[in-house]
Write an enzyme that holds these catalytic residues in place. Structure first.
Site, PDB file in Angstrom:
ATOM      1  N   ASP A  34       2.349  11.355  43.443  1.00 11.77           N
ATOM      2  CA  ASP A  34       3.501  11.568  44.159  1.00 11.77           C
ATOM      3  C   ASP A  34       4.561  11.121  43.468  1.00 11.77           C
ATOM      4  O   ASP A  34       5.742  11.677  43.569  1.00 11.77           O
ATOM      5  CB  ASP A  34       3.502  10.709  45.401  1.00 11.77           C
ATOM      6  N   ARG A  56      -5.334   0.748  44.433  1.00 13.03           N
ATOM      7  CA  ARG A  56      -4.468  -0.373  44.958  1.00 13.03           C
ATOM      8  C   ARG A  56      -3.688  -0.189  46.235  1.00 13.03           C
ATOM      9  O   ARG A  56      -3.637  -1.054  47.056  1.00 13.03           O
ATOM     10  CB  ARG A  56      -3.305  -0.163  43.812  1.00 13.03           C
ATOM     11  N   ARG A  58       4.495   8.205  31.354  1.00 10.90           N
ATOM     12  CA  ARG A  58       5.594   7.939  32.352  1.00 10.90           C
ATOM     13  C   ARG A  58       6.839   7.813  31.740  1.00 10.90           C
ATOM     14  O   ARG A  58       6.938   7.283  30.851  1.00 10.90           O
ATOM     15  CB  ARG A  58       5.077   6.552  32.922  1.00 10.90           C
ATOM     16  N   THR A 108      -4.718  13.152  40.768  1.00  9.21           N
ATOM     17  CA  THR A 108      -4.957  11.705  40.703  1.00  9.21           C
ATOM     18  C   THR A 108      -6.140  11.250  41.179  1.00  9.21           C
ATOM     19  O   THR A 108      -6.666  11.970  42.066  1.00  9.21           O
ATOM     20  CB  THR A 108      -3.635  10.846  41.434  1.00  9.21           C
TER      21      THR A 108
HETATM   22  P1  ATP Z   1      -0.363   8.201  39.640  1.00  8.16           P
HETATM   23  O1  ATP Z   1      -0.776   8.337  41.046  1.00  8.16           O
HETATM   24  O2  ATP Z   1      -1.328   8.454  38.418  1.00  8.16           O
HETATM   25  O3  ATP Z   1       0.415   6.869  39.418  1.00  8.16           O
HETATM   26  P2  ATP Z   1       2.047   9.605  39.714  1.00  8.16           P
HETATM   27  O4  ATP Z   1       2.813  10.752  39.499  1.00  8.16           O
HETATM   28  O5  ATP Z   1       2.566   8.970  40.951  1.00  8.16           O
HETATM   29  O6  ATP Z   1       0.576   9.471  38.936  1.00  8.16           O
HETATM   30  P3  ATP Z   1       4.273   7.734  38.569  1.00  8.16           P
HETATM   31  O7  ATP Z   1       4.307   6.963  37.386  1.00  8.16           O
HETATM   32  O8  ATP Z   1       4.626   7.161  39.743  1.00  8.16           O
HETATM   33  O9  ATP Z   1       3.014   8.374  38.552  1.00  8.16           O
HETATM   34  O10 ATP Z   1       5.386   9.037  38.063  1.00  8.16           O
HETATM   35  C1  ATP Z   1       5.170   9.780  36.890  1.00  8.16           C
HETATM   36  C2  ATP Z   1       6.517  10.039  36.409  1.00  8.16           C
HETATM   37  O11 ATP Z   1       7.562  10.939  37.447  1.00  8.16           O
HETATM   38  C3  ATP Z   1       7.440   8.865  36.251  1.00  8.16           C
HETATM   39  O12 ATP Z   1       7.184   8.302  34.975  1.00  8.16           O
HETATM   40  C4  ATP Z   1       8.806   9.406  36.064  1.00  8.16           C
HETATM   41  O13 ATP Z   1       9.015   9.963  34.875  1.00  8.16           O
HETATM   42  C5  ATP Z   1       8.814  10.790  37.109  1.00  8.16           C
HETATM   43  N1  ATP Z   1       9.261   9.915  38.341  1.00  8.16           N
HETATM   44  C6  ATP Z   1       8.558   9.174  39.326  1.00  8.16           C
HETATM   45  N2  ATP Z   1       9.773   8.819  40.357  1.00  8.16           N
HETATM   46  C7  ATP Z   1      10.818   9.441  39.994  1.00  8.16           C
HETATM   47  C8  ATP Z   1      12.175   9.582  40.417  1.00  8.16           C
HETATM   48  N3  ATP Z   1      12.392   8.943  41.612  1.00  8.16           N
HETATM   49  N4  ATP Z   1      13.153  10.270  39.829  1.00  8.16           N
HETATM   50  C9  ATP Z   1      12.879  10.928  38.578  1.00  8.16           C
HETATM   51  N5  ATP Z   1      11.574  10.927  38.188  1.00  8.16           N
HETATM   52  C10 ATP Z   1      10.449  10.461  38.697  1.00  8.16           C
END
Ligand code: ATP
Length: 328
Positions: free
Chosen positions: A107, A176, A76, A130
């Site tokens: 997402d 969650r 992340r 995911t």
């Molecule tokens: P999971 O469902 O496993 O949590 P995810 O892709 O939703 O997966 P996040 O931690 O929400 O996981 O997002 C992964 C990465 O995407 C973040 O660490 C960040 O680098 C990037 N990211 C998320 N939101 C933004 C945003 N608004 N702008 C730029 N980058 C983002």
């Protein structure tokens, strides 16, 4: 219209999920099949910012279709949420000659991809990876099926103890914000009650249901609880509450935790990953951008990233009804 894609970068971002490796393999080999270069980007967006890249050919993804986790590592990245971070990432991609990205993640990762596309006109394609299955535009995210199989296997084992000792077990599973794992695995494992974030069963109803279950002759019970269940109590608080009101029950708690994320992907996830990887690369070659590839009614389809991010992956009402009937 083709944007003349020459080199595709692939990364995994957010929480890891079984099937991510199979998707990386599919992306790399589809690139090779179409004579397009491919680079792997390590540690998600953070690796993009740091230029942590590796050229990948069809042989660099040997023997990974069956492996859990992600060989590219996931991360992340707070820095990617800043304009400066994204500028560094863009410059690194340009220097490496990369002109399209496949992002495997959830997402949040898609939000990052969408912003990156908006700022730099960079071609991006998302693959939903995911275990939570909480993404609009696909009936299954990568890893969901494997996680369900893992959870069902664990609950089957817990049931042996529950029935040997006439116990009530609360089993906490991941989720969650979404109850897909709890609902599906709960039905598959024959749970008496399933508590999910989307529905407020109410403590009274839970008590009544457990009382009914006992009165109907059931000597042991399994209650599956999603992390974010609606009543706002964690699984230990639920145990305390039920113990207080139904002292005749001998109650135990089992929190399955991270084991749900790991392990070899199921055949379903491997096939899905392969199909999604092929479609992601071929869609980029066709000049499409800003989409997520997903599975709907057994067809691989594209959904605009914006919709995939904002849409709800609603809980299946039919499954809720089935679960209610099964607990009779
Ligand atoms: P999971 O469902 O496993 O949590 P995810 O892709 O939703 O997966 P996040 O931690 O929400 O996981 O997002 C992964 C990465 O995407 C973040 O660490 C960040 O680098 C990037 N990211 C998320 N939101 C933004 C945003 N608004 N702008 C730029 N980058 C983002």
């Amino acid at each position: 219209m083709s944007k003349n894609i020459k080199k595709i970068g692939v990364l995994t971002s957010g929480g890891d999920a079984p099937g991510m490796n199979a998707a990386i393999r599919a992306v790399v080999r589809t690139c090779a099949y179409h004579n397009i270069e491919c680079i792997g980007i390590y540690r998600g967006y953070q690796g993009m910012i740091e230029g942590d890249f590796k050229e990948m050919g069809p042989r660099s993804v040997n023997n990974i279709v069956n492996k859990g986790g992600t060989i590219l590592k996931s991360a992340r990245s707070k820095e990617f949420m800043t304009k400066e971070g994204r500028e560094k990432a863009y410059q690194n991609l340009v220097s490496a000659g990369v002109n399209a990205l496949v992002v495997i993640g959830g997402d949040g990762s898609f939000t990052g991809a969408e912003i990156f596309n908006e700022e730099y006109g960079f071609s991006v394609m998302g693959i939903p990876g995911t275990i939570d299955n909480d993404i609009y535009g696909t009936s299954h995210t990568l890893g969901f099926d494997t996680a369900l199989n893992t959870v069902v296997e664990c609950i089957d084992k817990i049931r042996d103890t529950a029935s040997s000792h006439n116990r009530l077990f609360f089993v906490e599973v991941m989720g969650r914000d979404a109850g897909h794992i709890a609902l599906n695995a709960g039905i598959g494992a024959g749970a008496e009650e399933i508590l999910i974030p989307e529905e407020d069963l109410g403590l009274e109803r839970l008590l009544e249901s457990l009382q009914r279950s006992k009165a109907s002759g059931k000597s042991s019970s399994i209650v599956v609880v999603a992390e974010g269940e609606k009543m706002g109590k964690n699984v230990f608080q639920l145990k305390d509450y039920i113990e207080e009101h139904l002292p005749e029950y001998d109650i135990r708690v089992s929190v399955l935790g991270h084991m749900q994320r790991g392990g070899a992907p199921s055949c379903f996830d491997r096939v899905l990953a392969s199909r999604l990887g092929v479609k992601a690369v071929e869609s980029l070659i066709e000049g499409k951008t800003n989409f997520m590839v997903g599975l709907i009614a057994d067809k691989i389809v594209l959904t605009p990233l914006e919709q995939a991010i904002k849409g709800n992956s609603d809980i299946d009402r039919e499954l809720l009804r089935v679960s209610e009937i099964m607990s009779t």
